[in-house]
Design a protein around this motif. Structure first.
Motif, PDB file in Angstrom:
ATOM      1  N   LYS A  79       0.838  -1.215   0.000  1.00  0.00           N
ATOM      2  CA  LYS A  79       0.000   0.000   0.000  1.00  0.00           C
ATOM      3  C   LYS A  79       0.867   1.257   0.000  1.00  0.00           C
ATOM      4  O   LYS A  79       0.672   2.161  -0.797  1.00  0.00           O
TER       5      LYS A  79
ATOM      6  N   THR B 264       4.013   1.499  -0.742  1.00  0.00           N
ATOM      7  CA  THR B 264       4.837   1.554  -1.957  1.00  0.00           C
ATOM      8  C   THR B 264       4.033   2.179  -3.092  1.00  0.00           C
ATOM      9  O   THR B 264       4.538   3.008  -3.844  1.00  0.00           O
TER      10      THR B 264
ATOM     11  N   PHE C  51       2.753  -4.200   9.349  1.00  0.00           N
ATOM     12  CA  PHE C  51       2.452  -3.051  10.217  1.00  0.00           C
ATOM     13  C   PHE C  51       3.529  -1.974  10.164  1.00  0.00           C
ATOM     14  O   PHE C  51       3.878  -1.376  11.159  1.00  0.00           O
TER      15      PHE C  51
ATOM     16  N   ASP D   5       6.015  -8.410 -10.461  1.00  0.00           N
ATOM     17  CA  ASP D   5       7.398  -8.631 -10.919  1.00  0.00           C
ATOM     18  C   ASP D   5       7.995  -9.901 -10.307  1.00  0.00           C
ATOM     19  O   ASP D   5       9.079 -10.317 -10.674  1.00  0.00           O
TER      20      ASP D   5
HETATM   21  N1  LIG Z   1       8.704  -7.404  -5.440  1.00  0.00           N
HETATM   22  C1  LIG Z   1       7.913  -6.431  -5.073  1.00  0.00           C
HETATM   23  N2  LIG Z   1       7.929  -6.016  -3.808  1.00  0.00           N
HETATM   24  C2  LIG Z   1       7.092  -5.025  -3.459  1.00  0.00           C
HETATM   25  C3  LIG Z   1       6.211  -4.411  -4.393  1.00  0.00           C
HETATM   26  N3  LIG Z   1       5.494  -3.479  -3.738  1.00  0.00           N
HETATM   27  C4  LIG Z   1       5.907  -3.491  -2.453  1.00  0.00           C
HETATM   28  N4  LIG Z   1       6.895  -4.430  -2.287  1.00  0.00           N
HETATM   29  C5  LIG Z   1       7.611  -4.738  -1.048  1.00  0.00           C
HETATM   30  O1  LIG Z   1       6.704  -5.255  -0.105  1.00  0.00           O
HETATM   31  C6  LIG Z   1       7.060  -4.844   1.212  1.00  0.00           C
HETATM   32  C7  LIG Z   1       5.892  -4.153   1.875  1.00  0.00           C
HETATM   33  O2  LIG Z   1       5.605  -2.919   1.226  1.00  0.00           O
HETATM   34  P1  LIG Z   1       4.807  -1.749   1.930  1.00  0.00           P
HETATM   35  O3  LIG Z   1       4.546  -0.761   0.869  1.00  0.00           O
HETATM   36  O4  LIG Z   1       5.499  -1.300   3.158  1.00  0.00           O
HETATM   37  O5  LIG Z   1       3.494  -2.546   2.327  1.00  0.00           O
HETATM   38  P2  LIG Z   1       2.218  -2.031   3.113  1.00  0.00           P
HETATM   39  O6  LIG Z   1       1.046  -2.682   2.494  1.00  0.00           O
HETATM   40  O7  LIG Z   1       2.223  -0.561   3.184  1.00  0.00           O
HETATM   41  O8  LIG Z   1       2.473  -2.687   4.537  1.00  0.00           O
HETATM   42  P3  LIG Z   1       1.935  -2.229   5.982  1.00  0.00           P
HETATM   43  O9  LIG Z   1       2.162  -0.773   6.116  1.00  0.00           O
HETATM   44  O10 LIG Z   1       2.781  -3.022   6.877  1.00  0.00           O
HETATM   45  O11 LIG Z   1       0.496  -2.629   6.044  1.00  0.00           O
HETATM   46  C8  LIG Z   1       8.270  -3.936   1.035  1.00  0.00           C
HETATM   47  O12 LIG Z   1       9.426  -4.713   1.257  1.00  0.00           O
HETATM   48  C9  LIG Z   1       8.194  -3.500  -0.407  1.00  0.00           C
HETATM   49  O13 LIG Z   1       9.438  -3.182  -0.946  1.00  0.00           O
HETATM   50  C10 LIG Z   1       6.229  -4.861  -5.730  1.00  0.00           C
HETATM   51  O14 LIG Z   1       5.523  -4.406  -6.622  1.00  0.00           O
HETATM   52  N5  LIG Z   1       7.098  -5.878  -6.006  1.00  0.00           N
END
Ligand SMILES: Nc1nc2c(ncn2[C@@H]2O[C@H](COP(=O)(O)OP(=O)(O)OP(=O)(O)O)[C@@H](O)[C@H]2O)c(=O)[nH]1
Ligand SMILES: [Mg+2]
Length: 389
Positions: A167, A169, A186, A287
């Motif tokens: 999310k 990202t 989290f 990816d």
């Molecule tokens: N390979 C890959 N990794 C991704 C991608 N998008 C996010 N990540 C990885 O997934 C992990 C979690 O990403 P976040 O963006 O922190 O996820 P979130 O949903 O915000 O997580 P919370 O805040 O914990 O709920 C990180 O290590 C990112 O680098 C993607 O498109 N490809």
């Protein structure tokens, strides 16, 4: 092992956050009493000061709480009228600066104000009138209210997903927001808002919310705190990891499709009306190895959720399966500008289309209302004719 320690660390963070972050605050507010009048010269006492709430950026409810530690906000009393100043001085107003997106409720549940824009101001306790011949020269007491400041984020789009789905990202890729991103669940513990900018000066806001977990509707994890924010968005953007998700070794692994079903269920259990919002789905991390193959296997199923639910345990299945306006397989992390532009454009189009639909609905509802009113008026008119006969 590493994962468990991450989880423990994040659990601690969550607890700290839950203690610290507040999204509701009660205050006692009182307008000042009016000053006394002066019978000898017909002098009028000063008006008591008012208490206002003013929306300001960069204010949090925590800051409000810190500023008004006693949780009482009393405006100044009006000055008495005296021989040298026939009109008493007005009492000092008090302004409570509150975050944007605050709803002010009176203790009896009445909504006093919805403050969404910088500088928006609402009177929450009026000062009393100064004493004059009408009041027997005594100043009138100001209003006294207990108010509740309720924070609900406003964003066009609310990102909803289990932890680690990407999310933050995505928010980072589409806006200038700089949310924290990490490979443990989290990471996001506070909602972040990013603004997606478009060439024609249009902008759309997106709220990155902390990850939901199964049972959020029952207030497990950060549950209600965040589901409440989703309410204040126009459109849901669900995001799932194509590889599925497992919160910790203690929890069950859930496939990508299961994640979609479970998110749907959590939203429904919290508030059915949330499912009335338009929803779009992002399948992230395309990816990663086998992502395309996995996606090909489920893509038809996602657009026909209602038909596949029978293959899943009943307790997992929502009564109202979501129908997505679009399903976008992407890699939020890839930095692929073209793809991100496409996502932004689609989100804008979907928002606009849904705005159109709701405007039409409003118009139809208005037309219906006008028709009913006309009928009522006509009926009453007939009644009057009988009366005159
Ligand atoms: N390979 C890959 N990794 C991704 C991608 N998008 C996010 N990540 C990885 O997934 C992990 C979690 O990403 P976040 O963006 O922190 O996820 P979130 O949903 O915000 O997580 P919370 O805040 O914990 O709920 C990180 O290590 C990112 O680098 C993607 O498109 N490809
Ligand atoms: Mg995050």
């Amino acid at each position: 092992m590493v994962f468990t320690s991450y989880c423990l660390r994040s659990e601690k963070k969550v607890r700290r956050y839950l203690r610290g972050f507040i999204d509701s605050l009660r205050l006692t507010v009182k307008g000042g009493t009016g000053g006394n009048g002066l019978p000898k010269y017909g002098g009028v006492g000063g008006q008591g000061g008012n208490v206002f709430c003013i929306a300001k950026e960069n204010i949090t409810l925590n800051k409000v709480k810190e500023k008004w530690t006693t949780k009482r906000v009393y405006a100044g009393h009006g000055g008495n009228s005296h021989a040298k100043a026939i009109l008493g001085e007005s009492g000092k107003d008090e302004n409570i600066e509150v975050p944007l997106g605050i709803r002010v409720y009176r203790d009896d549940g009445k909504l006093l104000a919805d403050l969404n824009e910088e500088g928006a101001k609402a009177l929450v306790a009026r000062g009393g009138y100064g004493g004059s011949h009408r009041s027997g020269w005594l100043g009138i007491k100001g209003q006294s209210n207990i108010i509740r400041l309720d924070l609900r984020l406003i964003a066009d789009i609310g990102l909803v997903g289990f932890p680690n789905a990407g999310k933050s990202t995505l928010l980072k890729a589409v806006s200038r927001a700089k949310p924290k991103i990490a490979s443990y669940p989290f990471t996001t513990i506070k909602p972040n808002i990013g603004i997606m900018e478009y060439p024609n000066l249009r902008s759309i806001s997106m709220a990155d919310l902390p990850g939901l977990i199964e049972g959020a509707h029952a207030n497990i994890g950060m549950g209600h705190k965040f589901l409440k924010h989703v309410e204040r968005t126009k459109m849901l953007l669900l995001i799932v990891d194509i590889n599925g998700f497992q919160l910790s070794p203690k929890h069950k692994y859930r496939s990508c499709l299961e994640n979609i079903i479970l998110l749907n269920k959590e939203l429904e259990l919290y508030k059915k009306e949330l499912l009335e919002k338009p929803a779009t789905l992002i399948i992230n991390k395309m990816d990663t190895p086998n992502a395309t193959k996995n996606y090909d296997e489920i893509k038809d199923k996602i657009s026909h959720l209602s038909e596949i639910l029978k293959d899943y345990p009943e307790e997992m299945c929502p009564e109202t399966p979501l129908i997505f306006d679009d399903i976008l397989p992407i890699s939020a992390k890839s930095g692929d500008e073209k793809q991100i532009q496409y996502v932004k454009e689609r989100l804008k189009d979907i928002l606009d289309l849904n705005d159109e639909i709701s405007k039409k609905k409003d118009m139809e509802e208005n037309a219906k209302l006008i028709q009913t009113l006309k009928e009522e008026i006509a009926e009453k008119a007939q009644g009057s004719q009988q009366f005159h006969r």
